[in-house]
Scaffold this motif. Structure first.
Motif, mmCIF file in Angstrom:
data_model
loop_
_atom_site.group_PDB
_atom_site.id
_atom_site.type_symbol
_atom_site.label_atom_id
_atom_site.label_comp_id
_atom_site.label_asym_id
_atom_site.label_seq_id
_atom_site.Cartn_x
_atom_site.Cartn_y
_atom_site.Cartn_z
ATOM 1 N N GLY A 19 47.615 94.077 96.792
ATOM 2 C CA GLY A 19 46.310 94.633 96.540
ATOM 3 C C GLY A 19 46.278 95.870 95.690
ATOM 4 O O GLY A 19 45.230 96.274 95.240
ATOM 5 N N ALA A 20 47.402 96.542 95.471
ATOM 6 C CA ALA A 20 47.356 97.749 94.652
ATOM 7 C C ALA A 20 47.071 97.375 93.213
ATOM 8 O O ALA A 20 47.622 96.422 92.686
ATOM 9 C CB ALA A 20 48.677 98.492 94.757
ATOM 10 N N ALA A 21 46.194 98.116 92.606
ATOM 11 C CA ALA A 21 45.776 97.767 91.252
ATOM 12 C C ALA A 21 46.851 98.113 90.243
ATOM 13 O O ALA A 21 47.453 99.164 90.287
ATOM 14 C CB ALA A 21 44.483 98.505 90.915
ATOM 15 N N VAL A 22 47.084 97.209 89.328
ATOM 16 C CA VAL A 22 48.016 97.428 88.235
ATOM 17 C C VAL A 22 47.264 97.204 86.940
ATOM 18 O O VAL A 22 46.645 96.173 86.740
ATOM 19 C CB VAL A 22 49.213 96.460 88.317
ATOM 20 N N VAL A 23 47.274 98.181 86.084
ATOM 21 C CA VAL A 23 46.532 98.070 84.831
ATOM 22 C C VAL A 23 47.378 97.329 83.827
ATOM 23 O O VAL A 23 48.502 97.697 83.541
ATOM 24 C CB VAL A 23 46.168 99.455 84.286
ATOM 25 N N GLN A 24 46.832 96.261 83.283
ATOM 26 C CA GLN A 24 47.564 95.428 82.357
ATOM 27 C C GLN A 24 46.734 95.170 81.122
ATOM 28 O O GLN A 24 45.564 95.463 81.082
ATOM 29 C CB GLN A 24 47.919 94.083 83.021
ATOM 30 N N ASP A 28 45.761 87.487 84.292
ATOM 31 C CA ASP A 28 46.374 87.271 85.582
ATOM 32 C C ASP A 28 47.451 86.509 86.159
ATOM 33 O O ASP A 28 47.689 87.128 87.037
ATOM 34 C CB ASP A 28 45.635 87.171 86.744
ATOM 35 N N ASP A 29 48.125 85.519 86.144
ATOM 36 C CA ASP A 29 49.098 85.529 87.219
ATOM 37 C C ASP A 29 50.344 84.710 86.926
ATOM 38 O O ASP A 29 50.792 83.988 87.794
ATOM 39 C CB ASP A 29 48.489 85.055 88.521
ATOM 40 N N GLU A 99 54.577 93.264 88.119
ATOM 41 C CA GLU A 99 53.896 92.124 88.720
ATOM 42 C C GLU A 99 54.886 91.099 89.264
ATOM 43 O O GLU A 99 54.620 90.419 90.255
ATOM 44 C CB GLU A 99 52.971 91.462 87.701
ATOM 45 N N GLN A 100 56.042 90.995 88.636
ATOM 46 C CA GLN A 100 57.044 90.020 89.062
ATOM 47 C C GLN A 100 57.949 90.551 90.167
ATOM 48 O O GLN A 100 58.865 89.861 90.600
ATOM 49 C CB GLN A 100 57.877 89.592 87.854
#
Length: 277
Positions: A19-24, A28-29, A99-100
């Protein structure tokens, strides 16, 4: 206990697992990348060798968006080889690593990116997430404070700081952050969910309000899952259409194949309510 944290689709203000936001810089995924993405993306000749750093980033993000994380990282690796002091290249690769779950590699890239461009708020948000996963909470909070000093309305920074404050026992300060998030984006269910948990921790229990928040969160989560499924189906159909590209003697055009594939995709989703938050 810790404040509940939720998944959301990533875009520029996406959230990763936990749930922690990551600015990209992408949407998405993709999940599993190879180590370094070895090899050239398109054979022996590298068609990207004359591209600028920003153009290389766009190529990498296109690979990521289309489900080719190995090629995304490979493109970034090669670009960083040519532009080793480019902060944005390092920041984007760091966000993909983060993210990975490759947190050590992410932190290495993000620390170098911050040293090259200390005023990039998005990179500070991502480095804070890496610090947090290593238990370096004071450093994570310092990065989020700095990011918010640069961009007070940066939702991922505000949301993540609220979560850290909650888990650190700073309940009232956490509530301030979640209140601010709700005001920034009234359609995002995650801040409502965490705000309800924070209010509960302060003894402000309104069962009806909690029930409404949970119902909204469940509906939004279901809608997000449906959107993701539709997008994945669309990508699969497009890949199938490309694979159906005619050889000599086949009179069907790629455009016709793609049109048929899109029609099939639309046909499978009619009647399903897709709610956009």
């Amino acid at each position: 206990g810790e404040a509940p944290e939720v998944d959301a689709l990533h875009a520029v203000e996406g959230r990763v697992d936990g749930g922690a936001a990551v600015v990209q810089g992408f949407e998405d995924d993709g999940r599993t990348a190879g180590q370094g993405g070895g090899g050239r993306p398109h054979g022996q000749h590298d068609p990207h060798s004359k591209l600028s750093a920003e153009q290389q980033i766009n190529v990498a993000l296109q690979h990521q968006a289309e489900g080719r994380p190995e090629l995304a990282l490979g493109t970034l690796d090669q670009a960083i080889g040519r532009y080793p002091q480019n902060a944005r290249l390092l920041a984007v690769r760091g966000s993909l690593y983060l993210e990975q779950g490759r947190v050590a590699e992410a932190l290495k890239d993000l620390e170098l990116a911050v040293s090259l461009d200390p005023d990039d708020a998005s990179t500070l948000v991502n480095r804070a997430q890496a610090y947090r996963q290593f238990g370096r909470i004071a450093e994570a909070l310092a990065d989020l404070d700095r990011a918010l000093a640069l961009q007070p309305d940066l939702l991922p920074a505000r949301f993540n700081r609220g979560a850290i404050r909650y888990s650190s026992g700073e309940i009232e300060a956490a509530l301030e952050d979640f209140d601010y998030c709700v005001a920034l984006d009234p359609h995002d269910p995650a801040p409502y969910f965490n705000r309800a948990a924070t209010r509960d921790a302060l003894g402000d229990r309104d069962p009806a309000q909690v029930a409404r928040v949970l119902d909204r969160f469940e509906r939004e989560a279901q809608a997000a899952a449906e959107r993701k499924a539709v997008e994945e189906r669309r990508k699969q159909e497009e890949r199938a259409a490309r694979a159906a590209q005619p050889r000599r003697g086949n009179r069907q055009s790629v455009g016709e194949a793609l049109a048929k594939s899109v029609a099939r995709t639309i046909g499978t989703t009619l009647g399903r309510q897709i709610v956009r938050g």
